[in-house]
Design a protein around this motif. Structure first.
Motif, PDB file in Angstrom:
ATOM      1  N   TRP A   1      36.910  18.515  29.107  1.00 46.39           N
ATOM      2  CA  TRP A   1      37.834  19.130  28.161  1.00 46.39           C
ATOM      3  C   TRP A   1      38.893  19.982  28.858  1.00 46.39           C
ATOM      4  O   TRP A   1      39.999  20.113  28.383  1.00 46.39           O
ATOM      5  CB  TRP A   1      37.063  19.956  27.126  1.00 46.39           C
ATOM      6  CG  TRP A   1      35.917  20.750  27.700  1.00 46.39           C
ATOM      7  CD1 TRP A   1      34.641  20.323  27.870  1.00 46.39           C
ATOM      8  CD2 TRP A   1      35.946  22.098  28.172  1.00 46.39           C
ATOM      9  NE1 TRP A   1      33.879  21.330  28.420  1.00 46.39           N
ATOM     10  CE2 TRP A   1      34.644  22.415  28.611  1.00 46.39           C
ATOM     11  CE3 TRP A   1      36.947  23.077  28.264  1.00 46.39           C
ATOM     12  CZ2 TRP A   1      34.309  23.667  29.153  1.00 46.39           C
ATOM     13  CZ3 TRP A   1      36.620  24.315  28.797  1.00 46.39           C
ATOM     14  CH2 TRP A   1      35.319  24.593  29.229  1.00 46.39           C
TER      15      TRP A   1
ATOM     16  N   ILE B   1      36.497  40.005  27.422  1.00 48.20           N
ATOM     17  CA  ILE B   1      35.053  40.292  27.322  1.00 48.20           C
ATOM     18  C   ILE B   1      34.271  38.995  27.522  1.00 48.20           C
ATOM     19  O   ILE B   1      34.402  38.060  26.731  1.00 48.20           O
ATOM     20  CB  ILE B   1      34.700  40.901  25.946  1.00 48.20           C
ATOM     21  CG1 ILE B   1      35.507  42.177  25.708  1.00 48.20           C
ATOM     22  CG2 ILE B   1      33.201  41.184  25.857  1.00 48.20           C
ATOM     23  CD1 ILE B   1      35.355  42.739  24.300  1.00 48.20           C
ATOM     24  N   GLY B   2      33.512  38.938  28.605  1.00 48.91           N
ATOM     25  CA  GLY B   2      32.741  37.724  28.916  1.00 48.91           C
ATOM     26  C   GLY B   2      33.478  36.916  29.960  1.00 48.91           C
ATOM     27  O   GLY B   2      34.458  36.233  29.647  1.00 48.91           O
TER      28      GLY B   2
ATOM     29  N   LYS C   1      36.052  30.025  19.756  1.00 55.33           N
ATOM     30  CA  LYS C   1      35.203  29.510  18.677  1.00 55.33           C
ATOM     31  C   LYS C   1      33.746  29.619  19.109  1.00 55.33           C
ATOM     32  O   LYS C   1      33.491  29.537  20.314  1.00 55.33           O
ATOM     33  CB  LYS C   1      35.588  28.090  18.294  1.00 55.33           C
ATOM     34  CG  LYS C   1      35.482  27.056  19.446  1.00 55.33           C
ATOM     35  CD  LYS C   1      34.113  26.457  19.539  1.00 55.33           C
ATOM     36  CE  LYS C   1      33.843  25.824  20.850  1.00 55.33           C
ATOM     37  NZ  LYS C   1      32.429  25.666  21.168  1.00 55.33           N
TER      38      LYS C   1
ATOM     39  N   HIS D   1      30.304  37.420  19.132  1.00 55.24           N
ATOM     40  CA  HIS D   1      31.707  37.345  18.705  1.00 55.24           C
ATOM     41  C   HIS D   1      32.011  38.238  17.501  1.00 55.24           C
ATOM     42  O   HIS D   1      32.983  38.992  17.496  1.00 55.24           O
ATOM     43  CB  HIS D   1      32.105  35.894  18.383  1.00 55.24           C
ATOM     44  CG  HIS D   1      32.148  35.004  19.587  1.00 55.24           C
ATOM     45  ND1 HIS D   1      32.612  33.715  19.557  1.00 55.24           N
ATOM     46  CD2 HIS D   1      31.783  35.207  20.874  1.00 55.24           C
ATOM     47  CE1 HIS D   1      32.533  33.171  20.758  1.00 55.24           C
ATOM     48  NE2 HIS D   1      32.017  34.060  21.577  1.00 55.24           N
TER      49      HIS D   1
ATOM     50  N   ASN E   1      29.012  22.817  18.517  1.00 55.09           N
ATOM     51  CA  ASN E   1      29.875  23.013  19.686  1.00 55.09           C
ATOM     52  C   ASN E   1      30.858  21.886  19.912  1.00 55.09           C
ATOM     53  O   ASN E   1      31.853  22.070  20.604  1.00 55.09           O
ATOM     54  CB  ASN E   1      29.028  23.175  20.958  1.00 55.09           C
ATOM     55  CG  ASN E   1      28.290  24.478  20.978  1.00 55.09           C
ATOM     56  OD1 ASN E   1      27.450  24.707  20.118  1.00 55.09           O
ATOM     57  ND2 ASN E   1      28.613  25.337  21.907  1.00 55.09           N
TER      58      ASN E   1
ATOM     59  N   MET F   1      34.608  29.977  30.547  1.00 50.44           N
ATOM     60  CA  MET F   1      35.794  30.006  29.687  1.00 50.44           C
ATOM     61  C   MET F   1      36.621  31.274  29.929  1.00 50.44           C
ATOM     62  O   MET F   1      37.849  31.235  29.939  1.00 50.44           O
ATOM     63  CB  MET F   1      35.317  29.947  28.230  1.00 50.44           C
ATOM     64  CG  MET F   1      36.288  29.372  27.283  1.00 50.44           C
ATOM     65  SD  MET F   1      36.593  27.673  27.731  1.00 50.44           S
ATOM     66  CE  MET F   1      38.209  27.473  27.080  1.00 50.44           C
TER      67      MET F   1
ATOM     68  N   SER G   1      32.588  35.872  25.280  1.00 46.20           N
ATOM     69  CA  SER G   1      31.164  36.137  25.552  1.00 46.20           C
ATOM     70  C   SER G   1      30.317  35.147  24.748  1.00 46.20           C
ATOM     71  O   SER G   1      30.848  34.265  24.078  1.00 46.20           O
ATOM     72  CB  SER G   1      30.834  37.583  25.193  1.00 46.20           C
ATOM     73  OG  SER G   1      31.378  37.906  23.930  1.00 46.20           O
ATOM     74  N   TRP G   2      28.998  35.306  24.746  1.00 53.03           N
ATOM     75  CA  TRP G   2      28.116  34.399  23.997  1.00 53.03           C
ATOM     76  C   TRP G   2      28.488  34.383  22.525  1.00 53.03           C
ATOM     77  O   TRP G   2      28.848  35.433  21.952  1.00 53.03           O
ATOM     78  CB  TRP G   2      26.671  34.873  24.073  1.00 53.03           C
ATOM     79  CG  TRP G   2      26.064  34.825  25.427  1.00 53.03           C
ATOM     80  CD1 TRP G   2      26.410  34.005  26.458  1.00 53.03           C
ATOM     81  CD2 TRP G   2      24.994  35.651  25.909  1.00 53.03           C
ATOM     82  NE1 TRP G   2      25.615  34.261  27.538  1.00 53.03           N
ATOM     83  CE2 TRP G   2      24.736  35.265  27.235  1.00 53.03           C
ATOM     84  CE3 TRP G   2      24.219  36.670  25.345  1.00 53.03           C
ATOM     85  CZ2 TRP G   2      23.741  35.859  28.003  1.00 53.03           C
ATOM     86  CZ3 TRP G   2      23.236  37.256  26.119  1.00 53.03           C
ATOM     87  CH2 TRP G   2      23.001  36.852  27.427  1.00 53.03           C
TER      88      TRP G   2
HETATM   89  P1  NAP Z   1      29.306  31.297  29.645  1.00 53.54           P
HETATM   90  O1  NAP Z   1      29.737  30.617  30.904  1.00 53.54           O
HETATM   91  O2  NAP Z   1      27.861  31.465  29.375  1.00 53.54           O
HETATM   92  O3  NAP Z   1      30.023  32.739  29.634  1.00 53.54           O
HETATM   93  C1  NAP Z   1      29.713  33.755  28.735  1.00 53.54           C
HETATM   94  C2  NAP Z   1      29.835  35.068  29.489  1.00 53.54           C
HETATM   95  O4  NAP Z   1      29.641  36.152  28.587  1.00 53.54           O
HETATM   96  C3  NAP Z   1      28.783  35.206  30.600  1.00 53.54           C
HETATM   97  O5  NAP Z   1      29.382  35.785  31.739  1.00 53.54           O
HETATM   98  C4  NAP Z   1      27.766  36.144  29.947  1.00 53.54           C
HETATM   99  O6  NAP Z   1      27.008  36.892  30.910  1.00 53.54           O
HETATM  100  C5  NAP Z   1      28.708  37.050  29.160  1.00 53.54           C
HETATM  101  N1  NAP Z   1      28.079  37.798  28.075  1.00 53.54           N
HETATM  102  C6  NAP Z   1      27.049  37.462  27.305  1.00 53.54           C
HETATM  103  N2  NAP Z   1      26.798  38.420  26.392  1.00 53.54           N
HETATM  104  C7  NAP Z   1      27.690  39.376  26.572  1.00 53.54           C
HETATM  105  C8  NAP Z   1      27.930  40.618  25.943  1.00 53.54           C
HETATM  106  N3  NAP Z   1      27.172  41.066  24.944  1.00 53.54           N
HETATM  107  N4  NAP Z   1      28.986  41.356  26.363  1.00 53.54           N
HETATM  108  C9  NAP Z   1      29.747  40.921  27.382  1.00 53.54           C
HETATM  109  N5  NAP Z   1      29.544  39.758  28.034  1.00 53.54           N
HETATM  110  C10 NAP Z   1      28.532  38.997  27.635  1.00 53.54           C
HETATM  111  O7  NAP Z   1      29.918  30.545  28.401  1.00 53.54           O
HETATM  112  P2  NAP Z   1      31.358  29.823  28.295  1.00 53.54           P
HETATM  113  O8  NAP Z   1      31.198  28.366  28.475  1.00 53.54           O
HETATM  114  O9  NAP Z   1      32.340  30.564  29.135  1.00 53.54           O
HETATM  115  O10 NAP Z   1      31.681  30.052  26.744  1.00 53.54           O
HETATM  116  C11 NAP Z   1      32.184  31.294  26.272  1.00 53.54           C
HETATM  117  C12 NAP Z   1      32.660  31.132  24.834  1.00 53.54           C
HETATM  118  O11 NAP Z   1      33.708  30.174  24.808  1.00 53.54           O
HETATM  119  C13 NAP Z   1      31.573  30.598  23.895  1.00 53.54           C
HETATM  120  O12 NAP Z   1      31.660  31.267  22.684  1.00 53.54           O
HETATM  121  C14 NAP Z   1      31.915  29.116  23.722  1.00 53.54           C
HETATM  122  O13 NAP Z   1      31.526  28.626  22.462  1.00 53.54           O
HETATM  123  C15 NAP Z   1      33.421  29.138  23.875  1.00 53.54           C
HETATM  124  N6  NAP Z   1      33.965  27.876  24.435  1.00 53.54           N
HETATM  125  C16 NAP Z   1      35.069  27.348  23.845  1.00 53.54           C
HETATM  126  C17 NAP Z   1      35.604  26.167  24.332  1.00 53.54           C
HETATM  127  C18 NAP Z   1      36.837  25.562  23.701  1.00 53.54           C
HETATM  128  O14 NAP Z   1      37.144  24.423  23.986  1.00 53.54           O
HETATM  129  N7  NAP Z   1      37.577  26.280  22.905  1.00 53.54           N
HETATM  130  C19 NAP Z   1      35.022  25.522  25.435  1.00 53.54           C
HETATM  131  C20 NAP Z   1      33.896  26.125  26.016  1.00 53.54           C
HETATM  132  C21 NAP Z   1      33.388  27.298  25.516  1.00 53.54           C
HETATM  133  P3  NAP Z   1      25.795  36.170  31.710  1.00 53.54           P
HETATM  134  O15 NAP Z   1      26.411  35.265  32.704  1.00 53.54           O
HETATM  135  O16 NAP Z   1      25.058  37.288  32.350  1.00 53.54           O
HETATM  136  O17 NAP Z   1      24.987  35.428  30.718  1.00 53.54           O
END
Ligand code: NAP
Length: 340
Positions: free
Chosen positions: A271, A8-9, A95, A77, A170, A13, A72-73
């Protein structure tokens, strides 16, 4: 049996995890995806051969899905993890587990009510070879008791969406989990110093660098520099000063370059490069755990403890005061696995 995973999302990531599940992790493949952006979801689903399910709740409830990955955002979560628990589905949640400690506690309570662990949280540092080796050495005890930790978390640069609170929520959140796991104890006090002298490479909404201080139950003191416009690369350091010696991370590169009277090693650019093996290992553990019906990676309780700590750090930053970290008693469901 090949596990069927739903993601989902499918932002940065999500796609990274799809690639690792399909190409580097054994025993699973992504068979369904969901995203708020239907057009992108349909296109990407066709590209990777996965069904696009527009409603995330339908993906979670599907009989054709064995495990759910939530990327996802952040504010979505909690709702999706609770839905997964309700449907008896194993779930890997990036996270943060929830945007606040109360939300994390809702998840802990739901899991406790089920009576089994279904949730793994995306704290990948625990799977990094460097941190693993430090933990093994500390556990042996020959270095004596840890007394102090000096840590840095530096990014080359961040964009204008990255603001002051994100340095805790973050960025420092990764140290918060990894150091708690390394030391095998909880934090009880937080403080944040915003130095008067900032880098000229920052912008109006970001105080950079920041200096964070944590203290554990037994009195170990930690300083953490978060500097996200350091310009030279993604630089993670962790040095543990013990009674009989010191142990720390080295920059994990496999080559050095000698040229023009210089001898230098590469610093990772981000990262993804620095922790690629750790991400692969955390997912292999999750997939193996589903097969054995026993999830052992970072738990919902670890997600809760990270949240209470980052909340205290944020409060300490806003008030300029040392802040006590308060938390609930750990339910017995998590006791036998704590700090595995
Ligand atoms: P991102 O690029 O903004 O991706 C989030 C995706 O989720 C986007 O495609 C967004 O759609 C979609 N989305 C938003 N709301 C949704 C919903 N209600 N249902 C389904 N999809 C939805 O962000 P990201 O960088 O991939 O980060 C995603 C998650 O991973 C975050 O929680 C972040 O904190 C975490 N993260 C973790 C690490 C780590 O090192 N562990 C590193 C980076 C990120 P839109 O494009 O239309 O907005």
């Amino acid at each position: 049996m090949e596990l069927r995973i739903g993601v989902i999302g499918i932002g940065a990531m999500g796609r990274d995890h799809v690639d690792r599940i399909n190409n580097r992790v054994n025993g699973a493949s992504v068979t369904a995806i969901s995203d708020i952006n239907r057009e992108e979801g349909l296109k990407y689903g066709a590209e990777i051969g996965a069904e696009f399910i527009s409603n995330a709740e339908d993906l979670i409830a599907s009989d054709e899905i064995d495990g759910v990955v939530i990327t996802s955002w952040d504010p979505t979560h909690e709702e999706y993890v609770l839905e997964a628990i309700k449907n008896n589905k194993y779930v890997f949640c990036e996270k943060p587990l929830s945007v606040d400690s109360a939300g994390c506690m809702n998840i802990v309570n739901a899991e406790v009510e089920k009576g089994e662990r279904l949730v793994q949280v995306g704290f990948m540092r625990r799977f990094d070879r460097g941190y693993e080796d430090i933990k093994k050495e500390l556990d042996k005890g020959q270095l004596g008791e840890p007394l102090l930790l000096h840590c840095t978390h530096r990014n080359a640069e961040v964009d204008s969406k990255y603001d002051t609170p994100m340095a805790v929520e973050n960025t420092a959140v990764h140290e918060v989990d990894a150091l708690r796991w390394l030391l095998q104890e909880d934090f009880v006090q937080a403080e944040v110093i915003l130095p008067k002298k900032q880098t000229t490479n920052t912008h109006a909404n970001l105080h950079d660098p920041q200096f964070m201080l944590l203290q554990t139950e037994s009195g170990v003191c930690i300083d953490l520099e978060v500097f996200v416009n350091c310009k030279f690369g993604y630089d993670i350091n962790c040095k543990v000063v013990c009674e009989n010696g010191e142990i720390g991370l080295t920059n994990p590169t496999y080559y050095s370059i000698k040229t023009e009277n210089k001898d230098y090693k590469r610093v990772p650019s981000d990262w993804k490069e620095r922790f690629i093996e750790a991400y692969d290992k955390e997912f292999q553990l999750w997939v193996d755990g589903i097969k054995q019906e026993s999830i052992t990676g970072p738990s919902a309780w670890d997600g809760y403890m990270a949240s209470v700590t980052t909340t205290a750090l944020s409060l300490a930053r806003d008030t300029g005061e040392k802040t006590t970290i308060n938390f609930e008693e750990m339910p017995s469901l998590y006791k036998q696995e704590q700090f595995v």
